[in-house]
Design a protein around this motif. Sequence first.
Motif, PDB file in Angstrom:
ATOM      1  N   ASP A   3      -5.464  12.665  10.754  1.00 16.30           N
ATOM      2  CA  ASP A   3      -4.454  13.149   9.808  1.00 16.30           C
ATOM      3  C   ASP A   3      -3.066  12.669  10.199  1.00 16.30           C
ATOM      4  O   ASP A   3      -2.288  12.239   9.344  1.00 16.30           O
ATOM      5  N   ALA A   4      -2.747  12.719  11.489  1.00 15.98           N
ATOM      6  CA  ALA A   4      -1.440  12.275  11.968  1.00 15.98           C
ATOM      7  C   ALA A   4      -1.268  10.780  11.753  1.00 15.98           C
ATOM      8  O   ALA A   4      -0.187  10.321  11.356  1.00 15.98           O
ATOM      9  N   SER A   5      -2.306  10.006  11.984  1.00 16.17           N
ATOM     10  CA  SER A   5      -2.239   8.558  11.787  1.00 16.17           C
ATOM     11  C   SER A   5      -2.004   8.210  10.321  1.00 16.17           C
ATOM     12  O   SER A   5      -1.194   7.339  10.000  1.00 16.17           O
ATOM     13  N   ILE A   6      -2.708   8.884   9.430  1.00 14.18           N
ATOM     14  CA  ILE A   6      -2.525   8.654   8.000  1.00 14.18           C
ATOM     15  C   ILE A   6      -1.109   9.052   7.586  1.00 14.18           C
ATOM     16  O   ILE A   6      -0.440   8.346   6.829  1.00 14.18           O
ATOM     17  N   TRP A   7      -0.634  10.188   8.083  1.00 11.57           N
ATOM     18  CA  TRP A   7       0.715  10.656   7.770  1.00 11.57           C
ATOM     19  C   TRP A   7       1.764   9.638   8.229  1.00 11.57           C
ATOM     20  O   TRP A   7       2.673   9.286   7.479  1.00 11.57           O
ATOM     21  N   ILE A   8       1.638   9.140   9.441  1.00 12.17           N
ATOM     22  CA  ILE A   8       2.595   8.166   9.974  1.00 12.17           C
ATOM     23  C   ILE A   8       2.579   6.891   9.135  1.00 12.17           C
ATOM     24  O   ILE A   8       3.629   6.339   8.802  1.00 12.17           O
ATOM     25  N   ALA A   9       1.390   6.412   8.772  1.00 13.91           N
ATOM     26  CA  ALA A   9       1.284   5.198   7.963  1.00 13.91           C
ATOM     27  C   ALA A   9       1.926   5.399   6.591  1.00 13.91           C
ATOM     28  O   ALA A   9       2.702   4.552   6.121  1.00 13.91           O
ATOM     29  N   LEU A  10       1.648   6.518   5.957  1.00 17.38           N
ATOM     30  CA  LEU A  10       2.192   6.806   4.630  1.00 17.38           C
ATOM     31  C   LEU A  10       3.710   6.943   4.664  1.00 17.38           C
ATOM     32  O   LEU A  10       4.420   6.333   3.853  1.00 17.38           O
ATOM     33  N   VAL A  11       4.216   7.692   5.600  1.00 15.10           N
ATOM     34  CA  VAL A  11       5.663   7.900   5.711  1.00 15.10           C
ATOM     35  C   VAL A  11       6.374   6.588   6.052  1.00 15.10           C
ATOM     36  O   VAL A  11       7.450   6.303   5.531  1.00 15.10           O
ATOM     37  N   SER A  12       5.751   5.772   6.892  1.00 11.07           N
ATOM     38  CA  SER A  12       6.331   4.481   7.240  1.00 11.07           C
ATOM     39  C   SER A  12       6.459   3.590   6.009  1.00 11.07           C
ATOM     40  O   SER A  12       7.486   2.937   5.808  1.00 11.07           O
ATOM     41  N   MET A  13       5.415   3.554   5.186  1.00  9.30           N
ATOM     42  CA  MET A  13       5.468   2.742   3.964  1.00  9.30           C
ATOM     43  C   MET A  13       6.509   3.273   2.986  1.00  9.30           C
ATOM     44  O   MET A  13       7.301   2.508   2.419  1.00  9.30           O
ATOM     45  N   LEU A  14       6.525   4.587   2.786  1.00  9.94           N
ATOM     46  CA  LEU A  14       7.465   5.162   1.826  1.00  9.94           C
ATOM     47  C   LEU A  14       8.918   5.055   2.285  1.00  9.94           C
ATOM     48  O   LEU A  14       9.824   5.055   1.464  1.00  9.94           O
ATOM     49  N   SER A  15       9.142   4.929   3.593  1.00  8.25           N
ATOM     50  CA  SER A  15      10.511   4.839   4.093  1.00  8.25           C
ATOM     51  C   SER A  15      11.139   3.484   3.814  1.00  8.25           C
ATOM     52  O   SER A  15      12.359   3.372   3.754  1.00  8.25           O
ATOM     53  N   VAL A  16      10.330   2.437   3.619  1.00  6.33           N
ATOM     54  CA  VAL A  16      10.895   1.106   3.405  1.00  6.33           C
ATOM     55  C   VAL A  16      10.579   0.502   2.038  1.00  6.33           C
ATOM     56  O   VAL A  16      11.198  -0.488   1.651  1.00  6.33           O
ATOM     57  N   PHE A  17       9.639   1.072   1.297  1.00  9.28           N
ATOM     58  CA  PHE A  17       9.252   0.515   0.001  1.00  9.28           C
ATOM     59  C   PHE A  17       9.489   1.484  -1.153  1.00  9.28           C
ATOM     60  O   PHE A  17       9.243   2.679  -1.024  1.00  9.28           O
ATOM     61  N   HIS A  18       9.927   0.928  -2.296  1.00  8.98           N
ATOM     62  CA  HIS A  18       9.879   1.642  -3.574  1.00  8.98           C
ATOM     63  C   HIS A  18       8.527   1.296  -4.176  1.00  8.98           C
ATOM     64  O   HIS A  18       8.200   0.111  -4.326  1.00  8.98           O
ATOM     65  N   ILE A  19       7.734   2.277  -4.523  1.00  7.03           N
ATOM     66  CA  ILE A  19       6.442   2.043  -5.166  1.00  7.03           C
ATOM     67  C   ILE A  19       6.519   2.679  -6.546  1.00  7.03           C
ATOM     68  O   ILE A  19       6.632   3.897  -6.673  1.00  7.03           O
ATOM     69  N   THR A  20       6.513   1.817  -7.567  1.00  5.62           N
ATOM     70  CA  THR A  20       6.699   2.276  -8.940  1.00  5.62           C
ATOM     71  C   THR A  20       5.667   1.618  -9.856  1.00  5.62           C
ATOM     72  O   THR A  20       4.913   0.744  -9.439  1.00  5.62           O
TER      73      THR A  20
END
Length: 78
Positions: A3-20
């Motif tokens: 769960d922590a690994s998935i959370w870190i990966a997701l937050v890392s992506m959302l911190s640098v990318f706009h996904i629309t």
Amino acid sequence: MADASIWIALVSMLSVFHITKAKDAAGDDIDVPEKYGDGIVSQPLPFECSITPRSKAAEQLIHDNPPMKLDSNPMFFD
């Protein structure tokens, strides 16, 4: 730990990318179809989207930190 690994990966992506939503030739949003695959586990079928850096600083961060090789994960030791 998963769960922590998935959370870190997701937050890392959302911190640098706009996904629309993706845009069509006229610049209008392309709606995401509500279509799911069959099977034991139902999941959305692939769809188009737009993934862009949030800023010039985020773009530089992306270029300066290429993805890790799968066999070089620091979480696993020999």
